[in-house]
Design an enzyme around this catalytic site. Structure first.
Site, PDB file in Angstrom:
ATOM      1  N   VAL A  59       0.825  -1.211   0.000  1.00 20.44           N
ATOM      2  CA  VAL A  59       0.000   0.000   0.000  1.00 20.44           C
ATOM      3  C   VAL A  59       0.862   1.265   0.000  1.00 20.44           C
ATOM      4  CG1 VAL A  59      -0.225   0.090   2.528  1.00 20.44           C
ATOM      5  CG2 VAL A  59      -1.997   1.112   1.071  1.00 20.44           C
TER       6      VAL A  59
ATOM      7  N   CYS B 107      12.620 -10.455   3.445  1.00 20.19           N
ATOM      8  CA  CYS B 107      11.955 -11.113   2.316  1.00 20.19           C
ATOM      9  C   CYS B 107      12.425 -12.543   2.125  1.00 20.19           C
ATOM     10  CB  CYS B 107      12.181 -10.313   1.034  1.00 20.19           C
ATOM     11  SG  CYS B 107      11.629 -11.149  -0.464  1.00 20.19           S
TER      12      CYS B 107
ATOM     13  N   CYS C 208      20.557  -3.425   2.191  1.00 16.32           N
ATOM     14  CA  CYS C 208      19.690  -3.479   1.012  1.00 16.32           C
ATOM     15  C   CYS C 208      19.376  -2.073   0.513  1.00 16.32           C
ATOM     16  CB  CYS C 208      18.399  -4.228   1.342  1.00 16.32           C
ATOM     17  SG  CYS C 208      17.233  -4.322  -0.046  1.00 16.32           S
TER      18      CYS C 208
ATOM     19  N   MET D  87      11.299  -4.398  -8.100  1.00  9.51           N
ATOM     20  CA  MET D  87      12.599  -5.021  -7.880  1.00  9.51           C
ATOM     21  C   MET D  87      12.425  -6.401  -7.274  1.00  9.51           C
ATOM     22  SD  MET D  87      14.632  -1.813  -6.142  1.00  9.51           S
ATOM     23  CE  MET D  87      13.189  -0.965  -5.477  1.00  9.51           C
TER      24      MET D  87
END
EC number: 2.8.1.13
Length: 370
Positions: A11, A192, A96, A32
């Site tokens: 969102v 992730c 990251c 990505m």
């Protein structure tokens, strides 16, 4: 102005796209993929890509997709594993952002003709006296400057944070009003490449289990661990220490790791003195402005995300490392994690924590542990 927005299928990036378009930017979205799917399918990259594509389609903006998994592995994940093997606890989100979202992604965006990039981070950029400042997001509960403290002037000059001035609740309201399919989508949590699976099970695929002794700080062996790499300071879960004769019924917490001897040390009580420190040394610091405010100065700091700011005195040493003294003892300050410094709402920068004066670390350095 042409802006390339990092769209994640969540969102926050969805509303960022909406606001950029409403503001008149020529906006495109780039998804990505930083981790290739494995047999468990925990990363859900394809599901997120479809959500991002749907949002871009609804808003009528171009959509791109790029796989950065190879770069992520070499620049982020390899470091993540090396730190765990060394017994430290790294923060892959910081790397990251520095290596992927504000370097590889920025380069790709420019190759596609973008003048600036944008992300859905809860942070703000402010220009003052020719310098760009990284400012906390307006929503204190969602502020993400902790993870962005390794950015510099070049990245901030090229970056927009469209939702940094908004509270999270309003972001969801805007998504609902615009009919975006991600309006009620649950926020992603954790890393992730681990997803919802057990962290120890995941890490054991890359760092084999090395069982050893769990020992109290006064020398009593209390059980066995699967590998000291899998634990972090202050951890309570996963110790599997039952009732111990002659000991109170209080829970046990990890207070330290002796990597050389493969011993995990524990103590009872959430406020164990073995977990507290007043001072730390860091690795070489990164300053967002390009330089430290002074050789010695007062500011506030965080040693972990969502921690309340704590007052401290910072001394910048000749080699660029920091000697930091906190006004009050801090619990579970962890080597490998990030120390992030602030002056008010402005993030100054930060550094990786190298060592502390916690009782366990002090005795480990002097070979005084049982």
């Amino acid at each position: 102005m042409k802006v390339m927005l990092g769209v994640s299928g969540g969102v926050d990036s969805s509303v960022s796209a909406l606001l950029l378009k409403q503001a008149g930017y020529e906006v495109s979205g780039l998804f990505m993929q930083n981790w290739d799917e494995d047999d468990n399918g925990e990363c859900r990259a394809e599901e997120d890509r479809k959500d991002a594509l749907a949002v871009c389609g609804k808003l009528g903006i171009p959509f791109y997709s790029r796989n950065f998994a190879k770069t992520y592995w070499s620049e982020v994940f390899a470091h993540f594993l090396a730190e765990y093997r060394a017994g430290r606890t790294p923060n892959p989100d910081v790397l990251c952002n520095r290596e992927i979202k504000f370097k590889t992604f920025l380069d790709e965006a420019r190759a596609l003709g973008a003048e600036k990039i944008a992300t859905g981070h809860y942070a703000q950029v402010r220009e003052r006296d020719g310098l760009f400042e990284l400012v906390r997001g307006a929503d204190a509960g969602k502020d993400q400057t902790y993870f962005l403290h390794q950015l510099g002037q070049a990245q901030l000059a090229a970056t927009l944070f469209p939702i940094g001035h908004l509270p999270k609740a309003q972001v969801r309201e805007l998504a609902l009003a615009a009919g975006l399919g991600t309006a009620r989508k649950k926020d992603s949590t954790g890393i992730c490449f681990i997803g919802e699976r057990d962290f120890r099970d995941f890490l054991s695929q890359y760092i084999p289990a090395q069982p050893g002794v769990i020992r109290s700080v006064d020398g009593q062996d209390l059980g066995r661990h699967a590998g000291v790499f899998y634990y972090t300071l202050g951890q309570r879960e996963g110790l599997q220490i039952g009732g111990v004769r002659g000991r109170p019924a209080a829970p046990w917490f990890v207070v330290g790791k002796d990597i050389a001897r493969n011993v995990l040390y524990v103590d009872q009580g959430i406020d164990s003195e073995w977990l507290h420190s007043r001072r730390l040394r860091s690795e070489a610091a990164h300053w967002i402005s390009g330089a430290a405010p002074a050789d010695e100065f007062r500011c506030t700091a965080k040693t972990r995300y969502r921690q309340q700011d704590v007052d401290c005195t910072v001394q910048v040493l000749a080699d660029g490392t920091l000697d930091v003294v906190f006004d009050a003892p801090q619990r579970a300050v962890t080597p490998g994690q990030s120390l992030v410094l602030y002056q008010g709402d402005v993030c100054l920068g930060g550094a990786v924590i190298a060592e502390t004066d916690a009782p366990f670390e002090t005795r480990l350095r002097h070979g005084e542990l049982p």
